[in-house]
Write a protein that holds these residues in place. Structure first.
Motif, PDB file in Angstrom:
ATOM      1  N   TRP A 244       0.793  -1.231   0.000  1.00 59.90           N
ATOM      2  CA  TRP A 244       0.000   0.000   0.000  1.00 59.90           C
ATOM      3  C   TRP A 244       0.820   1.272   0.000  1.00 59.90           C
ATOM      4  N   ASP A 245       2.132   1.179   0.088  1.00 60.78           N
ATOM      5  CA  ASP A 245       2.962   2.380   0.241  1.00 60.78           C
ATOM      6  C   ASP A 245       4.082   2.394  -0.784  1.00 60.78           C
TER       7      ASP A 245
ATOM      8  N   ILE B  67      -6.322  12.949  -3.351  1.00 59.12           N
ATOM      9  CA  ILE B  67      -4.923  12.698  -2.991  1.00 59.12           C
ATOM     10  C   ILE B  67      -4.542  11.290  -3.429  1.00 59.12           C
ATOM     11  N   ILE B  68      -3.435  11.208  -4.135  1.00 62.32           N
ATOM     12  CA  ILE B  68      -2.931   9.931  -4.629  1.00 62.32           C
ATOM     13  C   ILE B  68      -1.954   9.320  -3.641  1.00 62.32           C
ATOM     14  N   TYR B  69      -1.169  10.201  -3.018  1.00 58.67           N
ATOM     15  CA  TYR B  69      -0.057   9.693  -2.219  1.00 58.67           C
ATOM     16  C   TYR B  69       0.443  10.778  -1.280  1.00 58.67           C
TER      17      TYR B  69
ATOM     18  N   LEU C 270       9.351   2.028 -10.036  1.00 58.63           N
ATOM     19  CA  LEU C 270       8.196   2.136 -10.928  1.00 58.63           C
ATOM     20  C   LEU C 270       7.394   0.842 -10.946  1.00 58.63           C
ATOM     21  N   SER C 271       8.084  -0.291 -10.923  1.00 60.84           N
ATOM     22  CA  SER C 271       7.393  -1.583 -10.897  1.00 60.84           C
ATOM     23  C   SER C 271       6.590  -1.733  -9.609  1.00 60.84           C
ATOM     24  N   HIS C 272       7.185  -1.333  -8.483  1.00 57.57           N
ATOM     25  CA  HIS C 272       6.487  -1.427  -7.195  1.00 57.57           C
ATOM     26  C   HIS C 272       5.289  -0.487  -7.156  1.00 57.57           C
ATOM     27  N   GLU C 273       5.451   0.718  -7.705  1.00 59.52           N
ATOM     28  CA  GLU C 273       4.349   1.678  -7.710  1.00 59.52           C
ATOM     29  C   GLU C 273       3.161   1.151  -8.502  1.00 59.52           C
TER      30      GLU C 273
ATOM     31  N   VAL D 151       1.252  -1.056  -6.192  1.00 60.73           N
ATOM     32  CA  VAL D 151       0.521  -0.276  -5.190  1.00 60.73           C
ATOM     33  C   VAL D 151      -0.714   0.377  -5.806  1.00 60.73           C
ATOM     34  N   LEU D 152      -0.558   0.965  -6.989  1.00 63.11           N
ATOM     35  CA  LEU D 152      -1.686   1.614  -7.650  1.00 63.11           C
ATOM     36  C   LEU D 152      -2.782   0.611  -8.000  1.00 63.11           C
ATOM     37  N   THR D 153      -2.386  -0.587  -8.433  1.00 63.04           N
ATOM     38  CA  THR D 153      -3.359  -1.640  -8.727  1.00 63.04           C
ATOM     39  C   THR D 153      -4.127  -2.019  -7.469  1.00 63.04           C
TER      40      THR D 153
END
Length: 235
Positions: A12-13, A77-79, A136-139, A142-144
């Motif tokens: 989530w982060d 807010i996205i993040y 970027l891969s981890h983000e 998280v976004l998914t």
């Protein structure tokens, strides 16, 4: 209380602070050679959505929010970013304008890194390249997860989960042994959760009556982290 082993924070982060952590000294010097540091007051805009990406921003201290604004002027807010994180680098990598806006949530010290320096550091640093790709891969993961969260979870679960994640942000700057105080406006919290301010106020009141949180003005203290994790449906 630590969440290690009881809550999957990595789902989530974002972890953009890991991009520059222990970066080889020559690479870091190249990246930071012409940085410009500036103190931003609470609420000040760092960059606006759709403006030209002149560089990336390194959060030396403080906290900032990344957000989108809808056609009615409402923020989503996205993040929430902590000290040690980079903001705005996605636009540099894609060659586009900033895809979102960013503003500080408290007085913050921010270093501006010119676009050309960031791109040159990427060209010369294999370590920086690998870390950006990993971030970027981890983000994306998280976004998914967040898309599924907003589509499938009730507001109470979303609030509980966001309180857990935001608590970790504020824990980083808390004194050892002292309660972790989440110092966030109800409007910002509602924007992060994706609901109306009135819903957040009502749900926080319920959590307070259950002894799960304590509120002091705008500050929120989590008293029972394990119960909050259960409400978030993560345990």
């Amino acid at each position: 209380m630590s969440i290690q082993g009881i809550f999957p924070i990595e789902k989530w982060d974002f972890k953009s602070e890991s991009i520059l952590a222990d970066l080889p000294k020559p690479d870091l010097q190249l990246l930071m050679a012409r940085r410009l540091e500036q103190i931003y007051k609470k609420g000040e805009i760092i960059f606006r959505e759709e403006t030209y990406a002149t560089g990336t921003f390194y959060l030396v201290s403080g906290k900032a929010k990344k957000y989108k604004v809808d056609k009615d002027g409402r923020e989503q807010i996205i993040y929430v970013a902590n000290a040690g994180e980079l903001l705005g680098f996605h636009a540099i990598l894609s060659g586009d304008n900033y895809p979102d806006s960013a503003a500080v949530m408290e007085e913050s010290l921010i270093a501006f890194i010119p676009r050309e320096d960031f791109l040159e550091a990427i060209r010369q640093s294999d370590v920086l390249n690998r870390r950006l790709l990993k971030t970027l891969s981890h983000e994306f993961v998280v976004l998914t997860n967040n898309l599924a969260l907003f589509a499938q979870r009730p507001v109470r679960e979303r609030l509980a989960l966001q309180l857990i994640v935001i608590r970790e942000k504020y824990k980083a700057g808390a004194e050892p042994g002292m309660p972790v105080e989440i110092n966030m406006s109800r409007d910002d919290l509602a924007s992060l959760v994706g609901t109306a301010r009135e819903n957040v106020v009502r749900l926080l009141s319920g959590l307070r009556e259950e002894g799960i949180v304590e509120t002091k003005g705008r500050k929120i203290i989590v008293l029972d982290l394990k119960r909050l994790i259960r409400i978030a449906n993560q345990n």
